[in-house]
Enzyme design. Structure first.
Site, PDB file in Angstrom:
ATOM      1  N   GLU A 131      33.777  70.345  31.530  1.00  0.00           N
ATOM      2  CA  GLU A 131      34.341  70.432  30.187  1.00  0.00           C
ATOM      3  C   GLU A 131      35.833  70.101  30.187  1.00  0.00           C
ATOM      4  O   GLU A 131      36.328  69.351  29.340  1.00  0.00           O
ATOM      5  CB  GLU A 131      34.125  71.838  29.615  1.00  0.00           C
TER       6      GLU A 131
ATOM      7  N   THR B 160      13.881  74.777  69.438  1.00  0.00           N
ATOM      8  CA  THR B 160      14.195  73.376  69.154  1.00  0.00           C
ATOM      9  C   THR B 160      15.465  72.946  69.873  1.00  0.00           C
ATOM     10  O   THR B 160      15.552  71.832  70.402  1.00  0.00           O
ATOM     11  CB  THR B 160      14.341  73.167  67.636  1.00  0.00           C
TER      12      THR B 160
ATOM     13  N   THR C 277       7.055  76.566  64.707  1.00  0.00           N
ATOM     14  CA  THR C 277       7.199  78.026  64.712  1.00  0.00           C
ATOM     15  C   THR C 277       8.105  78.497  63.584  1.00  0.00           C
ATOM     16  O   THR C 277       7.767  79.407  62.830  1.00  0.00           O
ATOM     17  CB  THR C 277       7.758  78.503  66.066  1.00  0.00           C
TER      18      THR C 277
ATOM     19  N   ALA D  52       9.120  76.750  60.866  1.00  0.00           N
ATOM     20  CA  ALA D  52       8.570  76.364  59.562  1.00  0.00           C
ATOM     21  C   ALA D  52       7.482  77.334  59.129  1.00  0.00           C
ATOM     22  O   ALA D  52       7.437  77.775  57.972  1.00  0.00           O
ATOM     23  CB  ALA D  52       8.015  74.937  59.629  1.00  0.00           C
TER      24      ALA D  52
END
Length: 375
Positions: free
Chosen positions: A56, A201, A275, A277
């Site tokens: 704005e 990972t 694992t 996920a």
């Protein structure tokens, strides 16, 4: 609500402008269009990131003549804010400029920033909300979801073969998908505030957890986050990330998300293997799934997902596809859980019980996520 054709067109334009702003970050993407009493565009603005002028104020600053704001209509994608942060309240800026009418698409869900609509009505402005609300909700869905649930928006990504395998039997997985899909993943990393993996990972793949293109690192880099109790090696590639590594030596996913939210993280990209996920999905902490399906077959035991606590077909985790696209030779599937985005009891890890299967096969029920599996 009542809106003229020029006002509706202005809201469509404001949504386009909003998406020019950074998708990642603590602030939402917002666009604004100022119209004169005859519906002609006076000025446009959008928010360019934390510390810069809100949409704005940006639009007001672009008026050729500041006096032209008197009697104008402001069309804004999000309810003008009503608090002092790095900048002042947009509601007061519009009042001071002499704007007479304000239309916004979505109410501000922020506890501190909401209330701009009422503030402007109290000052005598004609204020209406809801114009193109569905389109605006979709445009800034991650930020709105994070504010409504009090935790970051969670995207879980995986890549698999056509038969649902995340790796070959020996654990090798580079590369299942092609270069176009990998480039797409890096682009999506760059749209999130943080990238999350488990220690498994890190140990197996030694990822850098950066967002890259053919020209090098992208401008925005997600914060690297590792979850798990196994120490991250001192020479791990992730320790050379542009941002300091955050390690959460826990398996309490709800607590991790709460900590990240408190530190300003509004979106996370979970890319930590089957694992991690599966743990996020079991806990009901996933807002979007992005899966890349390669036209290849691997067979074997390493599937893209593990146990989801689905013992019968009636317990299946249903999702809804929002897009299906070819990316190079691969298919990209984007889907969302059917639970409402705005229902904290459905997916809020701070308040909803979550059950996680432990490595011994015993189910542990807690107020958040616990497991003895190494992530």
């Amino acid at each position: 609500m009542t809106a003229t054709a020029p006002e509706t067109a202005a809201m469509s334009r404001a949504l386009e402008l909003a998406l020019r702003g950074p998708r990642a970050g603590v602030n939402p993407q917002v666009g604004c269009v100022l119209l004169d009493p005859d519906g002609r565009v006076l000025a446009e603005g959008w928010h360019r990131g934390a510390g810069t002028a809100h949409a704005e104020v940006d639009a007001l600053s672009r008026l050729a003549d500041p006096a032209a704001a008197a009697g104008a209509t402001a069309v804004v994608t999000l309810e003008p804010c009503n608090h002092h942060g790095r900048t002042g309240p947009c509601s007061e800026a519009l009042i001071a400029a002499g704007v007479s009418r304000v239309l916004y698409a979505v109410p501000d869900p922020g506890v501190a920033s909401a209330g701009g609509g009422e503030r402007m009505r109290a000052a005598g402005l004609d204020v209406e909300s809801g114009l193109l609300r569905d389109e605006a909700e979709e445009a800034i869905r991650p930020w709105l979801t994070a504010l409504r649930l009090g935790r970051p928006f969670v995207t879980v990504k995986w890549a698999s073969s056509l038969d649902g395998r995340a790796a070959a039997a020996d654990g090798s997985s580079r590369w299942i998908t092609g270069p176009a899909a990998r480039d797409d993943v890096h682009r999506r990393r760059g749209e999130h505030d943080a990238i999350v993996v488990g220690t498994g990972t890190v140990l197996a793949d030694d990822p850098a957890l950066t967002a890259r293109s053919g020209d090098g690192l992208l401008e925005h880099q997600p914060i690297p986050v590792v979850i798990g109790t196994t120490p991250v090696p001192v020479d791990a590639a992730v320790r050379h990330h542009p941002h300091p590594l955050r390690v959460h030596a826990t398996h309490d996913l709800g607590a991790v998300l709460a900590s990240l939210f408190d530190d300003g993280v509004r979106s996370v990209f979970v890319e930590g293997g089957p694992t991690l996920a599966s743990a996020f999905l079991r806990a009901g902490l996933v807002d979007e799934v992005v899966a890349y399906l390669a036209p290849t077959l691997l067979g074997g035991p390493i599937t893209a997902l593990g146990d989801l606590d689905v013992s019968t077909i009636d317990e299946q985790r249903r999702l809804r596809f929002t897009s299906v696209d070819l990316v190079g030779d691969d298919v990209r599937l984007v889907a969302r859980p059917l639970a409402s985005d705005t229902d904290p009891s459905a997916r809020d890890g701070r308040t909803s019980p979550a059950t996680i299967s432990t490595s011994s096969g015993v189910t542990a029920a807690t107020d958040s996520t616990t497991t003895t599996k190494e992530l």
